[in-house]
Design an enzyme around this catalytic site. Sequence first.
Site, PDB file in Angstrom:
ATOM      1  N   CYS A   2       0.832  -1.195   0.000  1.00  0.00           N
ATOM      2  CA  CYS A   2       0.000   0.000   0.000  1.00  0.00           C
ATOM      3  C   CYS A   2       0.870   1.249   0.000  1.00  0.00           C
ATOM      4  O   CYS A   2       2.084   1.190   0.119  1.00  0.00           O
ATOM      5  CB  CYS A   2      -0.948   0.022   1.187  1.00  0.00           C
ATOM      6  SG  CYS A   2      -1.940  -1.464   1.417  1.00  0.00           S
ATOM      7  N   TRP A  79      -3.518  -2.438  -1.333  1.00  0.00           N
ATOM      8  CA  TRP A  79      -3.267  -3.841  -1.653  1.00  0.00           C
ATOM      9  C   TRP A  79      -4.220  -4.654  -0.793  1.00  0.00           C
ATOM     10  O   TRP A  79      -4.146  -4.626   0.432  1.00  0.00           O
ATOM     11  CB  TRP A  79      -1.812  -4.195  -1.350  1.00  0.00           C
ATOM     12  CG  TRP A  79      -1.367  -5.545  -1.806  1.00  0.00           C
ATOM     13  CD1 TRP A  79      -0.937  -5.909  -3.041  1.00  0.00           C
ATOM     14  CD2 TRP A  79      -1.265  -6.727  -0.997  1.00  0.00           C
ATOM     15  NE1 TRP A  79      -0.580  -7.232  -3.062  1.00  0.00           N
ATOM     16  CE2 TRP A  79      -0.772  -7.759  -1.814  1.00  0.00           C
ATOM     17  CE3 TRP A  79      -1.547  -7.006   0.344  1.00  0.00           C
ATOM     18  CZ2 TRP A  79      -0.563  -9.047  -1.347  1.00  0.00           C
ATOM     19  CZ3 TRP A  79      -1.346  -8.296   0.808  1.00  0.00           C
ATOM     20  CH2 TRP A  79      -0.850  -9.295  -0.032  1.00  0.00           C
ATOM     21  N   GLY A 106      -1.623  -1.602   6.811  1.00  0.00           N
ATOM     22  CA  GLY A 106      -1.551  -2.549   7.918  1.00  0.00           C
ATOM     23  C   GLY A 106      -2.818  -3.371   8.017  1.00  0.00           C
ATOM     24  O   GLY A 106      -3.648  -3.380   7.104  1.00  0.00           O
ATOM     25  N   LYS A 490      12.827 -15.581  -8.462  1.00  0.00           N
ATOM     26  CA  LYS A 490      12.768 -14.497  -9.444  1.00  0.00           C
ATOM     27  C   LYS A 490      11.885 -14.882 -10.628  1.00  0.00           C
ATOM     28  O   LYS A 490      11.074 -14.099 -11.091  1.00  0.00           O
ATOM     29  CB  LYS A 490      14.176 -14.161  -9.959  1.00  0.00           C
ATOM     30  CG  LYS A 490      14.999 -13.295  -9.062  1.00  0.00           C
ATOM     31  CD  LYS A 490      14.438 -11.893  -8.974  1.00  0.00           C
ATOM     32  CE  LYS A 490      14.777 -11.291  -7.623  1.00  0.00           C
ATOM     33  NZ  LYS A 490      14.023 -11.821  -6.500  1.00  0.00           N
ATOM     34  N   GLU A 493       8.198 -14.904  -9.547  1.00  0.00           N
ATOM     35  CA  GLU A 493       7.671 -13.571  -9.251  1.00  0.00           C
ATOM     36  C   GLU A 493       7.322 -12.797 -10.509  1.00  0.00           C
ATOM     37  O   GLU A 493       6.269 -12.147 -10.583  1.00  0.00           O
ATOM     38  CB  GLU A 493       8.712 -12.766  -8.464  1.00  0.00           C
ATOM     39  CG  GLU A 493       8.892 -13.172  -7.022  1.00  0.00           C
ATOM     40  CD  GLU A 493       9.970 -12.339  -6.347  1.00  0.00           C
ATOM     41  OE1 GLU A 493       9.716 -11.806  -5.265  1.00  0.00           O
ATOM     42  OE2 GLU A 493      11.066 -12.212  -6.922  1.00  0.00           O
ATOM     43  N   HIS A 509      16.146 -38.367  -4.621  1.00  0.00           N
ATOM     44  CA  HIS A 509      15.264 -38.648  -3.487  1.00  0.00           C
ATOM     45  C   HIS A 509      13.832 -38.177  -3.744  1.00  0.00           C
ATOM     46  O   HIS A 509      13.080 -37.957  -2.797  1.00  0.00           O
ATOM     47  CB  HIS A 509      15.817 -37.995  -2.215  1.00  0.00           C
ATOM     48  CG  HIS A 509      17.153 -38.521  -1.821  1.00  0.00           C
ATOM     49  ND1 HIS A 509      17.342 -39.781  -1.290  1.00  0.00           N
ATOM     50  CD2 HIS A 509      18.384 -37.965  -1.914  1.00  0.00           C
ATOM     51  CE1 HIS A 509      18.623 -39.976  -1.063  1.00  0.00           C
ATOM     52  NE2 HIS A 509      19.285 -38.891  -1.442  1.00  0.00           N
TER      53      HIS A 509
END
Length: 609
Positions: A2, A79, A106, A490, A493, A509
Site C-alpha cells: 500500500c 493492496w 496494515g 525471481k 515472481e 530422493h
Amino acid sequence: MCGIVGYIGKRDVAPLLLEGLQRLEYRGYDSAGIVITGKPAAGKAAALRMVKAKGRVRELEARVPKRFAGTTGIAHTRWATHGAPSDHNAHPHLDGEGKVAVVHNGIIDNASELRAKLEADGVVFASETDTEVLTHLIARSQAETLEEKVRQALRLIEGTYGIAVLHADFADRIVVARNGSPVVLGIGEKEMFVASDVAALVSHTRQVVTLDDGEMATLKADDFRTYTTEGSRTSATPTTVEWEAESYDMGGHDTYMHKEISEQPEAVDRVLRGRIDDRFSTVHLGGLNLDAREARGVRRIKILGCGTSYHAGMIGAQLIEELARIPADAEPASEFRYRNPVVDPDTLYVAVSQSGETYDVLAAVQELKRKGARVLGIVNVVGSAIARETDGGVYVHAGPEVCVVSTKCFTNTVVSFALLALHLGRIRDLSVADGKRIIAGLRKLPAQITEILATEGDIEKLAGEYAHSRSMMFIGRVRGYPVAREASLKLKEVSYIHAEAYPASELKHGPLALIEPAMPTVAVVPDDDLLEKNRAALEEIKARDGRILAVAHQPQEKADHTIVVPKNETELDPILLGIPLQLLAYHTALALGRDIDKPRNLAKSVTVE
C-alpha cells in the site's frame, strides 16, 4: 505494501497527491483514492471531497473532476487484505456523515469484533475493509480535539497501522500515527507532507522525520509536532534523505527491473567504497557497534529474513562459516518468531530487510530485543525501523530499488555479508593472505558483473527458448543451492512460470520423478570441489531426456545450453552466478508480456503478516 501520501500547505493538493501515488505504484496495489478538504463556503464548515477507483492511479486520475480544488488532502494505493479490490473497498474511507477520512496501511486484527459492536449500535458500513472500523471509531469519539479522537480510537485497535486522518471540523491539520507500518513526514517551507515511503517526498523535500512505533504527529501548514499515543511529547529532528528524485526515475530503461539489474556494477562499487582496509587485509564496518572482544565471544550466528532477503542470508551464513569459522544458519523470520526459539546469549542475530520495514523481520527483532539478544541489521534504507531498533549493522547502499522484485539489493546484501564475514574472520582466525585474496575478489566484482551484463543479448535468446515452459527445476549444491533458490523465486515472481529449487543431491530422493523433456532444469555449476558431483546430477537429468540450462564457469558437455560466468574466489562465486539468472527471469517475463515492475498479487515492502 500500500501507499500513503498527504499534503497540507498552500498549493493545489490534488496534482501533488496524484504525483505521489504514481511514485508509490511500485509498492504493489489494486485500487487508489484521494480525499481533499475543500474550500468552505461563507459561513459554512469545510467539506471533504473524495474520489476512488479500482485499478491503476491513471484510472483514479481520469475520475478526478476538473474543479477539485483544495490545499489539504490524503491519498492511498491499496493492496487488498479485507475485501476484494473494488471502488467501495478502496481507501480513503469516510464515516457516515462524511466528516472523517482515513487512509491506512496494515491490518486491524480485531476488526470483526469491533465491526459487530458498531453495527449493533446502528453503524452502516460502506465497505468490507478493516480500515472503515477505525474511521467510525474516530467519528464517534466525544473528545474535543482530533488528536484525542484518534488516540481514543487507536486504544481499541489491535494490529498494525500507518494512518493519516482528516476531519472536516479540524481543517487546519492532518493527524498521523504509526505502529508497525512506516510513516514519514516531509518538512517543507510553510507546507508539510506525509507518506509511507520517501519516494513520494523527494521531489518536494529531502528533509524528513520518520515516526517510531507508538508515535503520532500533527501536521499543519507551517508546523508539526510529534508525540506518543499516550500523549507525551517526543523530540523529532529532521534528517536529509540520501537520494534525489532522479534516483527514482527509469533513466532511459523500459522498466525499473532492467535499470536496477544494469546498476549493479555501480551499486557493488558503492557498498565497497571506503570500507576496505588494505593495511590489515580486512574491512571497516563502523556501524556494527561490535568490538573485537565481543566479536570473539560470538559462538553462533542466526540470520533472519524473508523471501529474497532470506536467500541472501543463506549465502551469508555460508560465507560466515567459511571465512570466520562461526556456526551460522539462516531462517525465515516469519517462522522463527512463532516457534518459541531458544535465545542464546552467545548467539549474534542478524536481521535482513531491503526496506528495513518488513513486518515479520521487525517483529522478530523486537522479540529478540525483549529477550536480551544482540541483533544487527543489514538493510538498504537509512533510518528505517529495523535500522533504528537493532544494536548496529551494515547499510547495503544499493540505492532506491523500485521494481517489486529485488535484484541489485539482493546482490549488495550478499556483498555486505561477505564484508561482515571477512571482518569477523580477520578478528578470529582468517589469515592475512586469505584476507588479501578475498579483498582482491571483492574488488573484481564490479568489472565482472559488467562482463556478465554484456552477454544480455545471448541470455535474451535463451529466455526465448524456455519462456513457454509450464514449469522449471532449479538445482545447485552448497554454494549453488541458495543461488538456485533465489533464481527460482525471481522466475516465479516476474514471469508466473512455476519453478522449484532443490539441492542437486536431492534429485534422486524424489524430484527426478518430474524430469521429462517438457520440464527444463537450470543447474548452477560452479568450478569448486563439487564440480564432478554436479556433473553427475546433469547426467541423471540427461538420462531421463531432461533439457538443461547450466550457469557455470565453463561449458558443460551434458547441458543443452551454458551461460558462462567469470570466475572469482570460490567463496564469492555465488554473487556472480546469480546475475545472469536475473536477466533470464527478466527476459522470460518480457517474452510473455508480463507487467514486470508490478507483478500480480505482490507488493514491494511487506508490512503486514
